[in-house]
Write a protein that holds these residues in place. Structure first.
Motif, PDB file in Angstrom:
ATOM      1  N   ALA A 646       1.787  -1.326  -6.033  1.00  0.00           N
ATOM      2  CA  ALA A 646       1.250  -2.267  -5.048  1.00  0.00           C
ATOM      3  C   ALA A 646       1.263  -1.573  -3.686  1.00  0.00           C
ATOM      4  N   PRO A 647       0.088  -1.474  -3.034  1.00  0.00           N
ATOM      5  CA  PRO A 647      -1.214  -1.948  -3.492  1.00  0.00           C
ATOM      6  C   PRO A 647      -1.783  -1.070  -4.613  1.00  0.00           C
ATOM      7  N   HIS A 648      -2.709  -1.668  -5.354  1.00  0.00           N
ATOM      8  CA  HIS A 648      -3.334  -0.982  -6.487  1.00  0.00           C
ATOM      9  C   HIS A 648      -4.668  -1.675  -6.713  1.00  0.00           C
ATOM     10  N   GLY A 649      -5.740  -1.053  -6.244  1.00  0.00           N
ATOM     11  CA  GLY A 649      -7.020  -1.738  -6.357  1.00  0.00           C
ATOM     12  C   GLY A 649      -8.195  -0.880  -5.973  1.00  0.00           C
ATOM     13  N   CYS A 650      -9.342  -1.525  -5.916  1.00  0.00           N
ATOM     14  CA  CYS A 650     -10.613  -0.902  -5.595  1.00  0.00           C
ATOM     15  C   CYS A 650     -11.143  -1.571  -4.333  1.00  0.00           C
ATOM     16  N   TYR A 651     -11.340  -0.805  -3.268  1.00  0.00           N
ATOM     17  CA  TYR A 651     -11.578  -1.367  -1.948  1.00  0.00           C
ATOM     18  C   TYR A 651     -12.942  -0.948  -1.406  1.00  0.00           C
ATOM     19  N   PRO A 652     -13.645  -1.884  -0.735  1.00  0.00           N
ATOM     20  CA  PRO A 652     -15.008  -1.590  -0.253  1.00  0.00           C
ATOM     21  C   PRO A 652     -14.991  -0.597   0.894  1.00  0.00           C
ATOM     22  N   CYS A 653     -16.008   0.243   0.939  1.00  0.00           N
ATOM     23  CA  CYS A 653     -16.160   1.227   2.003  1.00  0.00           C
ATOM     24  C   CYS A 653     -17.535   1.064   2.647  1.00  0.00           C
ATOM     25  N   ARG A 654     -17.778   1.808   3.703  1.00  0.00           N
ATOM     26  CA  ARG A 654     -19.056   1.737   4.399  1.00  0.00           C
ATOM     27  C   ARG A 654     -20.182   2.196   3.470  1.00  0.00           C
ATOM     28  N   GLY A 655     -21.279   1.475   3.503  1.00  0.00           N
ATOM     29  CA  GLY A 655     -22.414   1.802   2.652  1.00  0.00           C
ATOM     30  C   GLY A 655     -22.575   0.778   1.540  1.00  0.00           C
ATOM     31  N   GLU A 656     -23.721   0.834   0.884  1.00  0.00           N
ATOM     32  CA  GLU A 656     -24.017  -0.137  -0.163  1.00  0.00           C
ATOM     33  C   GLU A 656     -23.277   0.200  -1.452  1.00  0.00           C
ATOM     34  N   ALA A 703      -6.586  -7.805   0.954  1.00  0.00           N
ATOM     35  CA  ALA A 703      -7.528  -8.192   2.012  1.00  0.00           C
ATOM     36  C   ALA A 703      -7.356  -7.309   3.243  1.00  0.00           C
ATOM     37  N   LEU A 704      -6.113  -7.004   3.610  1.00  0.00           N
ATOM     38  CA  LEU A 704      -5.865  -6.140   4.769  1.00  0.00           C
ATOM     39  C   LEU A 704      -6.398  -4.725   4.526  1.00  0.00           C
ATOM     40  N   ILE A 705      -6.112  -4.196   3.357  1.00  0.00           N
ATOM     41  CA  ILE A 705      -6.554  -2.835   3.061  1.00  0.00           C
ATOM     42  C   ILE A 705      -8.079  -2.780   2.976  1.00  0.00           C
ATOM     43  N   GLY A 706      -8.679  -3.802   2.376  1.00  0.00           N
ATOM     44  CA  GLY A 706     -10.134  -3.849   2.286  1.00  0.00           C
ATOM     45  C   GLY A 706     -10.793  -3.905   3.651  1.00  0.00           C
ATOM     46  N   ALA A 707     -10.179  -4.615   4.588  1.00  0.00           N
ATOM     47  CA  ALA A 707     -10.731  -4.671   5.945  1.00  0.00           C
ATOM     48  C   ALA A 707     -10.665  -3.300   6.611  1.00  0.00           C
ATOM     49  N   TRP A 708      -9.607  -2.532   6.307  1.00  0.00           N
ATOM     50  CA  TRP A 708      -9.494  -1.188   6.874  1.00  0.00           C
ATOM     51  C   TRP A 708     -10.503  -0.234   6.223  1.00  0.00           C
ATOM     52  N   THR A 709     -10.591  -0.224   4.895  1.00  0.00           N
ATOM     53  CA  THR A 709     -11.475   0.730   4.218  1.00  0.00           C
ATOM     54  C   THR A 709     -12.949   0.450   4.499  1.00  0.00           C
ATOM     55  N   ARG A 710     -13.280  -0.814   4.784  1.00  0.00           N
ATOM     56  CA  ARG A 710     -14.687  -1.192   4.938  1.00  0.00           C
ATOM     57  C   ARG A 710     -15.373  -0.431   6.075  1.00  0.00           C
ATOM     58  N   SER A 711     -14.607  -0.003   7.052  1.00  0.00           N
ATOM     59  CA  SER A 711     -15.208   0.690   8.192  1.00  0.00           C
ATOM     60  C   SER A 711     -15.275   2.207   7.998  1.00  0.00           C
ATOM     61  N   GLY A 712     -14.754   2.700   6.865  1.00  0.00           N
ATOM     62  CA  GLY A 712     -14.719   4.146   6.655  1.00  0.00           C
ATOM     63  C   GLY A 712     -15.588   4.595   5.490  1.00  0.00           C
ATOM     64  N   ARG A 713     -15.840   5.898   5.423  1.00  0.00           N
ATOM     65  CA  ARG A 713     -16.587   6.485   4.327  1.00  0.00           C
ATOM     66  C   ARG A 713     -15.642   6.749   3.156  1.00  0.00           C
ATOM     67  N   ASP A 714     -16.147   6.532   1.946  1.00  0.00           N
ATOM     68  CA  ASP A 714     -15.284   6.615   0.772  1.00  0.00           C
ATOM     69  C   ASP A 714     -14.642   7.995   0.603  1.00  0.00           C
ATOM     70  N   TYR A 715     -15.425   9.070   0.719  1.00  0.00           N
ATOM     71  CA  TYR A 715     -14.854  10.406   0.527  1.00  0.00           C
ATOM     72  C   TYR A 715     -13.876  10.761   1.642  1.00  0.00           C
ATOM     73  N   GLU A 716     -14.123  10.272   2.847  1.00  0.00           N
ATOM     74  CA  GLU A 716     -13.205  10.533   3.956  1.00  0.00           C
ATOM     75  C   GLU A 716     -11.873   9.824   3.726  1.00  0.00           C
ATOM     76  N   ILE A 717     -11.932   8.590   3.266  1.00  0.00           N
ATOM     77  CA  ILE A 717     -10.700   7.847   2.993  1.00  0.00           C
ATOM     78  C   ILE A 717      -9.922   8.525   1.870  1.00  0.00           C
ATOM     79  N   MET A 718     -10.614   8.902   0.805  1.00  0.00           N
ATOM     80  CA  MET A 718      -9.946   9.602  -0.298  1.00  0.00           C
ATOM     81  C   MET A 718      -9.251  10.863   0.219  1.00  0.00           C
TER      82      MET A 718
END
Length: 817
Positions: A646-656, A703-718
């Motif tokens: 925990a956390p353990h999930g799939c979070y939205p990132c910038r882009g479709e 929800a908190l983590i998703g709000a953070w990842t949503r503004s970033g690019r997926d490969y950059e976050i990884m």
């Protein structure tokens, strides 16, 4: 199936000594070996395997000997406790490895080598040792040092992007299938490497990447398809793109899954809908023919089907549909699996005795060899139960071949295999073995072409069916030889027998009884080739009340409960779009065949292996089903959640539709995540102060983590999180895998193959990881009957006149090249 029933000669792998230094990622690999008779010594650290402390527990009582995942994946093994940071224990492990045949490990690359326990260290004392490493991304490449979990392998391997409903986040399979299928691949590859070792004396390092195994097993929705039509496969619910109609449909008391892949099956379904509902529109000839004709009417046909199924019970739809040869199957729960009449008739579930006079029933055999049966020989060991016993045993002599051979050879270059069947579960066995150098001869017929041969180029539909151009035919059949026979003619059957008499293995993927009716069943074939090993793979197996029922891979996914164990709690049925039971069964099949060949080398006897894809898939979700068997309740559907992270999930990132998977284990990793995200307030929040709090507040945390990842690019976050030592991975599409994954590119995983019609094509690679005997694909794009001349002249021994007479009679069908 108890240990008392076993005799030493009945175990195919009884001569093998296996050292297992693998955690949850590789424990099922060792289980396959132990249940086939190998002496598997599980080397555990002083505190024991982490899985011992993982919930759920038998009786819900936390105890190191009652963790259900541990109990299931470690049957038949012996437990030895060694501290690999202690020099004395390092020396003990080297001594054991000097006499072992196989070592399985799942540490991060370099971990064992830093302690003088890597492959280079072990091979000095034992050149014949096969050293199998199972990691997230392999031993080489820019991602070799990346942290990985089952979730990350599912994401980076492209599977998650095509599992579930379009409106939901991508989701992984239930039961940690990315790790499980990597373990099965490791077991199959290890036996292939041992087969080569037995001929040459040379061991090798087997480098299994969970990412690569995931890419390979999800290839139906993968690279070949995308390169052909330019459409990135994604989540589309329960229906399948290439099968119309298909999907989950409601009944009065449950849900059924339907797949229609043949024109005749549609006609039967349409007639039944008319009988039940009175609907005459469904009989319109515009719906007839191949699935492509019905594609524009998918939603309308779903309404027609639902109108019928909702009037009937689940059992009525299932059994009456099957009576009409329509592929309906129930979407089973753990309870209905345990009570399934087919599994009961085949005595699938087996009791295992535990200390204190307790007995626990376990999921049973994933395949059934008749001469060397699969068995659970004993329960999983207690921590260190066999330490004194193992260390007191005299040193074991290293393997030495009778006639050592020099030079690198194809791992399976001494084998010839004859293959019957369609689809993928059987053909993928031949595909892998051909890649390893075996000569694989696929028997086809123009009247009953393989499903992937019915391919219409999406860019040029006016060309009609193009049997040589299908990317799926490349994925499942490249590298083989192809003959075309009309097996309804006795002379064709006799000709086929002449080829089999000069072969080692037959792989069949027909419905139960088909080959027997043709005179090519095992009873007939063993008369001409007593040493023959035959694998027969079918939906339900070759016995039981449902043995003749028709299924496809997605039907098995529903039947075996995977569609219920996967996904989010609000979804009644969650499906992948790559027929997961097919590659799963194929890899189990390779392991079973190689086990039987090992027994043949020892005893000279062949044998028959029956495989029920239903049972194989239940075995793959065995730890989930075991929760019901142990505690009498349905397992929780966690989506991307975890009881342990925990956390353990799939979070939205910038882009479709862009996502990043993140898995955090323990308080230290939680603090590193807060720092890497630049969120000190998360660390200060009392709700998330410990693991229990983070699990309890999972939704708020996500929800908190998703709000953070949503503004970033997926490969950059990884990259940022991996740099902080955290497990994170982009949920990659097929385009990402081909264009943007540097690890797959550097390791040369995606294979470029010579194609007879297209010049060259790309396909998902073969993830066997044989570093000493790397395989290759000879070519792709062969026509039906492409190799008639070679096979019937060179192997069967026909003269030119004899072959021409068979062609004139229609027994041998000429190639359309």
């Amino acid at each position: 199936m108890s240990a008392d029933a076993e005799t030493p000669d009945s175990a195919a792998l009884s001569e093998l000594r296996v050292l297992e230094l693998a955690g949850e990622r590789g424990a099922y690999c060792g289980k396959l070996f132990s249940d086939m008779g190998a002496d598997v010594i599980k080397v555990e650290p002083p505190g024991g395997d982490q899985a011992r402390r993982r919930a759920p527990f038998w009786g819900d009582e936390p105890h190191p000997d009652r963790g259900l995942a541990f109990l299931y994946a470690n049957t038949g093994k012996r437990s030895l406790v060694l501290d690999l940071d202690d020099e004395s224990d390092q020396a003990r492990l080297r001594g054991l490895a000097a006499g072992a045949d196989l070592l399985i490990e799942s540490f991060a690359p370099g971990h064992l080598a830093a302690r003088g326990l890597g492959y280079a260290d072990m091979r000095r004392a034992n050149p014949g040792l096969v050293f199998t490493s199972i990691t997230g991304f392999g031993q080489s490449g820019p991602h070799a040092g990346f942290r990985s979990t089952d979730l990350i392998a599912s994401a980076m391997g492209g599977a998650m992007y095509v599992i579930g409903a379009e409106e939901d986040p991508p989701v992984r399979h239930g039961g940690e299938q990315a790790h499980l299928i990597a373990a099965v691949c490791a077991a199959a590859s290890s036996l292939i490497a041992l087969h080569h070792r037995d001929r040459t004396g040379a061991g090798q390092h087997v480098d299994i990447s969970a990412q690569e195994t995931t890419v390979a097993m999800s290839h139906i929705a993968g690279i070949g398809k995308w390169l052909e039509d330019g459409i990135i496969p994604k989540r589309i619910g329960t229906g399948l793109v290439a099968s119309v109609p298909s999907g989950a449909y409601p009944c009065k008391d449950g849900t059924v899954y339907l797949m229609v892949n043949r024109a005749a099956h549609w006609k039967a379904l349409a007639g039944w809908i008319h009988e039940v509902t009175g609907n005459r529109e469904v009989l319109d000839p515009m719906f007839d023919g191949p699935s492509s004709n019905r594609l524009p009417y998918r939603e309308l046909l779903d309404l027609f089907i639902s109108e019928m199924t909702s009037r009937l019970s689940q059992d009525e739809v299932y059994h009456e549909g099957q009576r009409r040869h329509i592929a309906f199957t129930p979407c089973n729960t753990a309870e209905t699996i345990v009570r399934d009449p087919q599994l009961a008739a085949r005595c699938y579930f087996v009791p295992v005795e535990h200390p204190g006079g307790r007995t626990l029933t376990y999921p049973g055999a994933p395949f059934r060899p008749d001469a060397t049966p699969w068995r659970i020989r004993r329960r999983a060991p207690e921590l260190g139960e066999h330490t004194r016993e193992v260390l007191a045993e005299p040193p074991r002599t290293p393997f030495a071949p009778d006639v050592p051979e020099n030079g690198r050879r194809d791992a399976l270059g001494d084998l010839r295999i004859v293959e019957f069947g369609t689809g993928m579960a059987g053909p993928w066995v031949g595909r892998f073995m051909a890649w390893c150098g075996a000569e694989v001869i696929k028997v086809e017929s123009k009247n009953y072409p393989d499903v992937p041969r019915l391919f219409i180029p999406p860019g040029n539909p006016e060309l009609g069916i193009q049997p040589q151009l299908s990317p799926w035919f490349t994925d499942w059949n490249a590298g083989k030889r192809f003959v075309s026979l009309d097996l309804t003619r006795p002379e064709a059957v006799e000709l086929c027998k002449r080829v089999i008499a000069r072969s080692d293995v037959v792989v069949a993927n027909y419905s139960t009884g088909v080959l027997d009716k043709l005179g090519l069943g095992y009873a007939s074939l063993r008369e001409i080739r007593p040493e023959l090993v035959m694998l027969s793979s079918s939906g339900y197996g070759d016995s039981g009340p449902n043995q003749h029922y028709v299924t496809w891979g997605p039907n098995i996914e529903a039947l075996a409960g995977l569609s219920k164990f996967t996904g989010f709690s609000g979804r009644d049925c969650t499906m992948s779009h790559f027929a997961y039971p097919d590659p799963l069964s194929a890899l189990h099949g390779i392991f079973a065949v190689m086990s039987a060949l090992r027994e043949r080398a020892r005893s000279g006897r062949g044998q028959y292996i029956g495989m029920s894809q239903f049972e194989t898939t239940v075995s793959a979700v065995g730890q989930v089903v075991l929760e019901y068997l142990a505690n009498g309740r349905e397992p929780r559907r966690l989506g991307n959640g975890s009881l342990h992270y925990a956390p353990h999930g799939c979070y939205p990132c910038r882009g479709e539709d862009r996502w990043c998977a993140i898995a955090v284990d323990g308080d230290d990793e939680w603090e590193r995540l807060c720092e890497a995200a630049g969120k000190p307030e998360w660390r200060a929040d009392a709700r998330f102060a410990d693991h229990a709090g983070r699990v309890a507040q999972r939704e708020e945390l996500d929800a908190l983590i998703g709000a953070w990842t949503r503004s970033g690019r997926d490969y950059e976050i990884m990259s940022r999180l991996q740099a902080a030592g955290l497990a994170a991975g982009v949920v990659q599409t097929t385009e990402d895998l081909f264009e943007r994954d540097p690890n797959l590119a550097e390791r040369g995983f995606i294979e470029e193959i010579e194609h007879l019609k297209k010049g060259r094509v790309h396909a998902s690679g073969i993830p066997l990881g044989l570093t000493g005997t790397p395989g290759r694909t000879r070519r792709a794009g062969e026509a039906i009957g492409q190799d008639n001349e070679y096979v019937f002249r060179e192997i069967a021994g026909l003269s030119a006149d004899e072959l021409n007479r068979h062609i004139a009679s229609g027994a041998v069908e000429t190639a359309d090249v």
